[in-house]
Design an enzyme around this catalytic site. Structure first.
Site, PDB file in Angstrom:
ATOM      1  N   ASP A   1       8.915 -10.029   6.149  1.00 43.92           N
ATOM      2  CA  ASP A   1       8.993  -9.333   7.432  1.00 43.92           C
ATOM      3  C   ASP A   1      10.437  -8.897   7.631  1.00 43.92           C
ATOM      4  OD1 ASP A   1       8.973  -8.408  10.004  1.00 43.92           O
ATOM      5  OD2 ASP A   1       8.228 -10.252  10.914  1.00 43.92           O
TER       6      ASP A   1
ATOM      7  N   THR B   1       0.474   7.741   6.737  1.00 46.25           N
ATOM      8  CA  THR B   1       0.577   9.041   7.416  1.00 46.25           C
ATOM      9  C   THR B   1      -0.790   9.552   7.857  1.00 46.25           C
ATOM     10  OG1 THR B   1       0.441  10.280   5.324  1.00 46.25           O
ATOM     11  CG2 THR B   1       2.636   9.649   6.094  1.00 46.25           C
TER      12      THR B   1
ATOM     13  N   TYR C   1      12.515   7.223  14.383  1.00 46.97           N
ATOM     14  CA  TYR C   1      12.336   7.200  12.929  1.00 46.97           C
ATOM     15  C   TYR C   1      13.370   8.085  12.239  1.00 46.97           C
ATOM     16  CZ  TYR C   1      10.048   7.778   8.384  1.00 46.97           C
ATOM     17  OH  TYR C   1       9.764   7.815   7.037  1.00 46.97           O
TER      18      TYR C   1
ATOM     19  N   ASN D   1      11.810   0.224   0.479  1.00 43.25           N
ATOM     20  CA  ASN D   1      10.767   1.165   0.867  1.00 43.25           C
ATOM     21  C   ASN D   1      10.178   0.883   2.243  1.00 43.25           C
ATOM     22  OD1 ASN D   1       8.420   3.106   0.371  1.00 43.25           O
ATOM     23  ND2 ASN D   1       7.347   1.148   0.547  1.00 43.25           N
TER      24      ASN D   1
ATOM     25  N   ASP E   1       5.701  -7.637   1.806  1.00 40.43           N
ATOM     26  CA  ASP E   1       5.089  -6.834   2.850  1.00 40.43           C
ATOM     27  C   ASP E   1       4.612  -7.768   3.957  1.00 40.43           C
ATOM     28  OD1 ASP E   1       3.491  -4.752   4.266  1.00 40.43           O
ATOM     29  OD2 ASP E   1       3.676  -3.674   2.365  1.00 40.43           O
TER      30      ASP E   1
ATOM     31  N   ARG F   1       0.847  -1.192   0.000  1.00 42.12           N
ATOM     32  CA  ARG F   1       0.000   0.000   0.000  1.00 42.12           C
ATOM     33  C   ARG F   1       0.884   1.243   0.000  1.00 42.12           C
ATOM     34  NH1 ARG F   1      -2.450   0.683   6.160  1.00 42.12           N
ATOM     35  NH2 ARG F   1      -0.439   1.050   7.198  1.00 42.12           N
TER      36      ARG F   1
END
Length: 256
Positions: free
Chosen positions: A69, A201, A163, A96, A46, A25
């Site tokens: 993972d 987000t 992060y 990504n 993913d 996604r």
């Protein structure tokens, strides 16, 4: 006429064999979709299995989903081997996948568990993906890696320390890996997006989105497609002599 021009411009990555992490996604899904549209073979991974399978089914025969993972080193090795076997090799890797987990907390409010979880996925996972893909990339005549960093690591976003630190490490790794992998003709670059309006987000407060829009030279919201174009450029033959670079993609919120 516009449609004809688009068709003529497509195909820069035709037949490229590309791995994308975190492709179910958001930004990753946009990378997968645009790569496939340009003629690339894509295997993406993913932890979101159902979403990944649905996307692969929608995009057709040249796109495949394999569970991945990044917190599990064995999962990374299995994923890369499965991707290489399915595509007959690997020409490119887009790192990504990432997690945030530390949003909204001050540095002294972070737990060790949160810090370690972010570092395991965003830093160790990125490193292990590059190492697992390296034997296959060495066999390619057009090998490239694009790491997705973040402009937060450039301007130092507060209340996001784990992060930000992890994405700063990705930027540093990009430069070091570019020097190591350059001997094999492999380019390694990073794209550092600004705050992009995607599913990941959705938790970000509206005032933070507004702060970004107001601070950009191009004063609008950032969408996934704004990032995809630069990523595809760095994977293309047009960028074969570009390596070790970090490209902020944020409408001019941060400028190098």
């Amino acid at each position: 006429m516009e449609l004809q021009s688009t068709r003529q411009a497509s195909g820069a990555l035709a037949s490229r064999r590309v791995i994308v992490t975190g492709g179910a996604r958001g930004l990753g899904a946009d990378f997968v979709e645009k790569l496939a549209a340009d003629g690339a073979q894509v295997v993406f991974g993913d932890v979101l299995h159902d979403e990944g399978r649905r996307l692969a089914e929608r995009l057709g025969a040249n796109v495949h989903f394999v569970a991945l993972d990044l917190a599990d080193a064995a999962s990374i090795d299995v994923f890369v081997q499965a991707a290489a076997q399915r595509m007959g090799g690997v020409d490119a890797l887009v790192n990504n996948a990432a997690i945030t987990n530390s949003g909204g907390r001050l540095a002294d409010e972070l737990s060790l568990e949160t810090w370690d979880a972010v570092m395991n996925v965003n830093v160790r996972g990125t490193w292990r993906m590059c190492v697992a893909a390296l034997p296959h990339l060495r066999e390619s005549a057009c090998a490239s890696i694009v790491n997705i960093a973040s402009d937060t690591a450039i301007w130092g976003a507060p209340r996001l320390l784990a992060y930000v630190a992890s994405k700063g490490a990705v930027i540093a790794m990009t430069r070091s890996l570019a020097r190591e992998f350059g001997a094999h003709g492999i380019t390694v670059n990073a794209v550092a997006p600004g705050l992009t309006e995607v599913e990941a987000t959705a938790y970000v407060p509206a005032e933070r989105h507004a702060h970004y829009r107001q601070g950009r030279a191009i004063s609008r919201s950032q969408v996934a497609g704004d990032v995809t174009g630069p990523v595809l450029f760095l994977l293309s033959d047009a960028a074969r002599f570009v390596t070790g670079q970090v490209l902020p993609v944020n409408g001019g919120f941060v400028m190098n």
